[in-house]
Every structure is written in C-alpha cells, then in structure tokens.
Write a protein that holds these residues in place. Sequence first.
Motif, PDB file in Angstrom:
ATOM      1  N   HIS A  33       0.459 -11.621 -10.440  1.00  0.00           N
ATOM      2  CA  HIS A  33      -0.139 -12.092  -9.196  1.00  0.00           C
ATOM      3  C   HIS A  33       0.753 -11.685  -8.035  1.00  0.00           C
ATOM      4  O   HIS A  33       1.975 -11.635  -8.149  1.00  0.00           O
ATOM      5  CB  HIS A  33      -0.308 -13.614  -9.232  1.00  0.00           C
ATOM      6  CG  HIS A  33      -1.188 -14.143  -8.161  1.00  0.00           C
ATOM      7  ND1 HIS A  33      -0.689 -14.760  -7.042  1.00  0.00           N
ATOM      8  CD2 HIS A  33      -2.533 -14.129  -8.013  1.00  0.00           C
ATOM      9  CE1 HIS A  33      -1.688 -15.118  -6.262  1.00  0.00           C
ATOM     10  NE2 HIS A  33      -2.820 -14.748  -6.820  1.00  0.00           N
ATOM     11  N   ALA A 263      -1.461 -12.405 -13.852  1.00  0.00           N
ATOM     12  CA  ALA A 263      -2.489 -13.006 -12.998  1.00  0.00           C
ATOM     13  C   ALA A 263      -3.634 -13.518 -13.858  1.00  0.00           C
ATOM     14  O   ALA A 263      -4.093 -12.843 -14.780  1.00  0.00           O
ATOM     15  CB  ALA A 263      -2.993 -11.996 -11.987  1.00  0.00           C
ATOM     16  N   SER A 266      -7.907 -11.757 -14.370  1.00  0.00           N
ATOM     17  CA  SER A 266      -7.578 -10.412 -13.880  1.00  0.00           C
ATOM     18  C   SER A 266      -7.847  -9.346 -14.943  1.00  0.00           C
ATOM     19  O   SER A 266      -7.398  -9.463 -16.088  1.00  0.00           O
ATOM     20  CB  SER A 266      -6.100 -10.355 -13.472  1.00  0.00           C
ATOM     21  OG  SER A 266      -5.670  -9.028 -13.269  1.00  0.00           O
ATOM     22  N   ARG A 268      -6.567  -6.417 -14.850  1.00  0.00           N
ATOM     23  CA  ARG A 268      -5.289  -5.764 -15.125  1.00  0.00           C
ATOM     24  C   ARG A 268      -4.511  -6.516 -16.194  1.00  0.00           C
ATOM     25  O   ARG A 268      -3.808  -5.908 -17.005  1.00  0.00           O
ATOM     26  CB  ARG A 268      -4.477  -5.659 -13.842  1.00  0.00           C
ATOM     27  CG  ARG A 268      -5.028  -4.639 -12.861  1.00  0.00           C
ATOM     28  CD  ARG A 268      -4.295  -4.670 -11.540  1.00  0.00           C
ATOM     29  NE  ARG A 268      -4.737  -3.599 -10.657  1.00  0.00           N
ATOM     30  CZ  ARG A 268      -4.423  -3.503  -9.373  1.00  0.00           C
ATOM     31  NH1 ARG A 268      -3.649  -4.444  -8.827  1.00  0.00           N
ATOM     32  NH2 ARG A 268      -4.863  -2.508  -8.645  1.00  0.00           N
ATOM     33  N   SER A 269      -4.621  -7.823 -16.212  1.00  0.00           N
ATOM     34  CA  SER A 269      -3.938  -8.605 -17.241  1.00  0.00           C
ATOM     35  C   SER A 269      -4.512  -8.293 -18.624  1.00  0.00           C
ATOM     36  O   SER A 269      -3.769  -8.180 -19.613  1.00  0.00           O
ATOM     37  CB  SER A 269      -4.068 -10.102 -16.945  1.00  0.00           C
ATOM     38  OG  SER A 269      -3.401 -10.423 -15.744  1.00  0.00           O
ATOM     39  N   ASN A 293      -3.959 -19.238 -10.680  1.00  0.00           N
ATOM     40  CA  ASN A 293      -2.897 -18.507  -9.982  1.00  0.00           C
ATOM     41  C   ASN A 293      -2.143 -19.335  -8.950  1.00  0.00           C
ATOM     42  O   ASN A 293      -1.399 -18.790  -8.131  1.00  0.00           O
ATOM     43  CB  ASN A 293      -3.446 -17.232  -9.326  1.00  0.00           C
ATOM     44  CG  ASN A 293      -3.930 -16.229 -10.338  1.00  0.00           C
ATOM     45  OD1 ASN A 293      -3.202 -15.867 -11.261  1.00  0.00           O
ATOM     46  ND2 ASN A 293      -5.175 -15.792 -10.219  1.00  0.00           N
TER      47      ASN A 293
END
Length: 583
Positions: A33, A263, A266, A268-269, A293
């Motif tokens: 994050h 995060a 997400s 991306r996580s 978050n």
Amino acid sequence: MMSAISLYALAAAVSFYLIYKAQIRLQLSRAKHASLRGHSNWSRRIARLIPFFSYDEAGFFACDGAPLPVVQQRRNALQQLQARTERQCAKTLDHCRSIQNNVSDVKFTSRYRVPFPFSEQLPECFRLGSMAEETRGSQLKDLDGNWRYDLSGSYGVNVFGYDFYKQCLEEGIEKTRALGPVLGIYHPLIAENVEAIRQISGLDEVSFHMSGTEAVMQAVRLARYHSGKTHLVRFCGAYHGWWDGVQPGIGNTRKARDVYTLADLSERSLRILESRNDIACVLINPLQAFHPNSDAPSDTALIASDRANGFDKREYTEWLHRLKAVCDQRGIVLIFDEVFAGFRLAYGGAQEFYGVHADMVTYGKTLGGGLPVGVLAGTHRLMARFKDDQPVNVSFARGTFNSHPYVMGAMSAFLNRIRQAEIQQQYRDSESLWNRRVAQFNHRLRSEKLPLQITNLHSILSVIYTQPSRYNWMFQFYLREAGLELSWTGTGRLIMSYSFSDAEFDDVIQRFVNAAHRMQEGGWWWQSPALTNKAIKRQFLVDMLTARFPALAGRIRGPLIASGRQKRTGRAPDQDQYSSKVG
C-alpha cells in the motif's frame, strides 16, 4: 586467463541477474500500500523522528484558529464537563488514580486516548480509565453506581451479553469443580469441545492456547514448519496480535524481515502470491473488511475528520474467494484469524459469513465463555508437530495453562448454549437486524443535523465525522457522561452485543444524540471556510516540523498559523482577524 568473451558473458549474466532481482523487488514494492502502513521499515524510521510536543493552555482551545468567543465557550464547556465528571465518578476516579503509575497498561492507555499534543492539557479525569463492579445484560456499573450501556464489548468477548457469560462461567465451574486447577491432565470435557470446534470450523484437529496471540503464533509456526518457506503475508492495517512476527511496523523491535505487508483488495498482491516461492501463509483478519488498508480507527489518531471506513460484503467476499484460489494453486496456507470476530458474524464464523474455507482458523475471546483462551484448528497435515521420518525435527509448542479445566468447562457451556434454537435464530437474523438498526441511527443523526455518521460491519460500529474539526476526540467524553461506555480507543469502534433489545438500542441513539448536542453547545465543532481537513493536516505537519526544528518556527507557516494562531505559546488570536468567520 579468462577470455574477453567469457568476461563479456559473465558481465551479461550478472547484469541480467541484477535486473531480474530489481524487477522482483519493484514488483513487491508496488504490491504494498502506498501509505506508511504499507512500508513497515519506513514507518518505524519515521516514527522515531516524530517529536513529542504539547499545546499550551491557550493553544489547546484555539489550534484551529477559532475566535475568542468560541475559545471561551470551549474553555467553559470543558470546565463544566470536568466538574460533572469529578462529581459523578469520584470514587471510580480515586481508584483509577491509585493504579495509574503502577500498571503499565494504564499508563499507556492514559497517554493515548487523544492526539498526543492535547494529552498534557487534557484534565486528568478524562485520561484515566474505568472501573466496574457489576454487569447486567448490556450494561455495566462503575464504583459510584453509574450504569452505562457497554459499547466497549470487552475487546470482542461480549457477543451475547454479560448475563450469558456469567451463566457460562457458573456452569463451567460446576462441571469442573471436583478436578480443580489440574494441569497437564485433561478434563474429559476436552473431547466434546474439540468435536464441537471441528464441526464449526470444518477442520480436523484442534490445539488450545492461553490467548489469541498465542494461537496465531502457533498457526504461523506450523505453516512455516510444514511448507519449508520463510515468509508470511499480512495485509496493510490488519491486526493479528501484539507479537512482533505479525506487527512489522510501529511497535515492533524484531529485526527479522520475514513478513510481507501487502495491499488489501489488490491485483498486484495476488500477482506477488502467484510469483514468489518463499510465502508460507497468508493471514486474514475478517474485521479488516471494515477498514481495508487502514489501521483500526482510534480517537488518538483523530487529527482531522478524514476517518473513513465502511463495509462492502460483496466486494470482500469476491476478494477472499480469489485469494483462496491463488493460495490453493500455490500451496500457500490460508489462515483466518477469527480471534476478534469469531462467533459474532455467524455460527460458523467468517468462513460461513464469507463462504470461504480456510486451511487454518484461530479463535479466542468469546469462545472461552468468559475466560481467556486461544484456539487453533487446522487440517491433520498442518497441525502435526513432528515428521514421521525425522524424529528430532519437531515444532514444539506447549503452554502450562493450555486446556485449563475451568476454561474447558466455560467453553463447554458456551458451545452448548450457542447450539440452542434461540441463539441459532439470532445468528440467522443478526446481520439484517444490525444493518437496520444502523440505518435507523443514521436517519436520526441526519434529522438532528449532526455532523456524524455511523458505519458498521454487523454489530461492530464506528463513528464518522462529516465536517472538518480538530476536536472530534472530545466527543468520547460527552458520550461517557451520557451513559455510554467506550473502550480506550474511543469512537473508532463501538462493539455491541446481541443482548441489546430494540428499546435499548433506541436509548443508545437518544443518549448519543444528547451527547452530540452538548458537544455542539461547547463550540468544539466550530466551522470556518479555512478549516478543511487538508489544512488541518498541513497545520499538524507544520507543528511537528517546528517542534523538531525550532529554528524553522519563524519560516514555516501553515494556513491556520497564517490566520493568527501562535503555536505552543498559546497567544490568543486577535478577534478582528476572525470576525468574518464567526457563524
């Protein structure tokens, strides 16, 4: 001698490796994050740089640039509230004073009830904690005989009302009285408790511990032990107990870097989980869905009115299902930490509430029937503390008071009682009931034109402030005077039990509204066009910088200082400068 071609190949390989490592590191950084909460090392470094500073008496009342009439209004209001509190709670306050310098938890909570620049000027009676000597249903009584509705929830223990747990304790003691505090030898009740937990969790084995923190510690150790991997993943702002292994940011003294804070919600996580080979487990606190978050809301962090939380069940359910699929695909252990929310959201806990089955689940709080406990449930494979082919390779975990007979007795009473038809019906109705109650609460706040809103996840509520202010943290003391008991974190989390009737909830709303009107009458929610959340936070940053670097005091000007407020010296602003802002 190495040829030029060989040197070129070696340099290319090293360059490729360094670029690859940099890409992996960048991918991990982007999955965190963007706030300091998502960057544990930086949060600790910066925390050490933030200096303590305190507003003097005048600055305490005028740090938002309020004019002299409002400053005097606030000063009078605080004096009157202090006098009423000292009079109504004299005996309780005396007992609290007797322990405040000898109990470390009390010293900590007394210091962190409000944003720290206000703490030294805040009258002592508001910094002290509470004491109680009796409970009934949804209420507790202090030493002066004042009954208050309990919105503290005993940190999550009180799901069903205090009478419920007193009955569990009495039944439990009766069941185990003959054995007494025998340790290491099991009381036979353990068998039925284990079977009930297995049925509720849908998992194979159970281990008992003294606290929820210990249960989470054991879950993480076993996940690492069986996976052979080093790292755990927690999501930004999530709380999993006070031990350093899951608290990598502020408050942590552990230097090992084996925790990834990613995060929540997400993409991306998810990509990190899909691509890395060192992740043993992922920890989920179901309560995190209430404030993804972000840290749990607390009045000590009420610098401005930008507290934001809310619950989207559909969104978080979809996220957990996707997370579960990735963990299954990659052999990552998914751990639900239900220490706080377990047995509140549903009979089957968060697994039932969200429709997601975890590999391991930790319980605590209410499961002990009023006594301290931590419980871990998991599959046979993950719960094994030894390896059949490696007799000396064990994951040892034993505790002197694990499976204490009295705890087993109270737990047995609790598990038997929540299987009863009345409680099962409460579980079926509870989510819609609490959503309806909160909607009713907000309708009343709007009709009273108060700058407040209530958000909730089930029966866990939070107060949102809808207009900019530097003094929202004062509201907790008006609520307490109105007969509402809060935890030391104040209005950030109001934990209500199933025992509240509709009539009692209506009474809570009325007391809340009365407290809010007194807060308004005290001038704490005074408004000005210059008073925005952005300006307040910028001002607070200026105050910190000038406290850290006094030489800059004459060079740095925040918007409120520029309007006439004098930091720390407390010189009252000239009334003429604010005459156009007084409403």
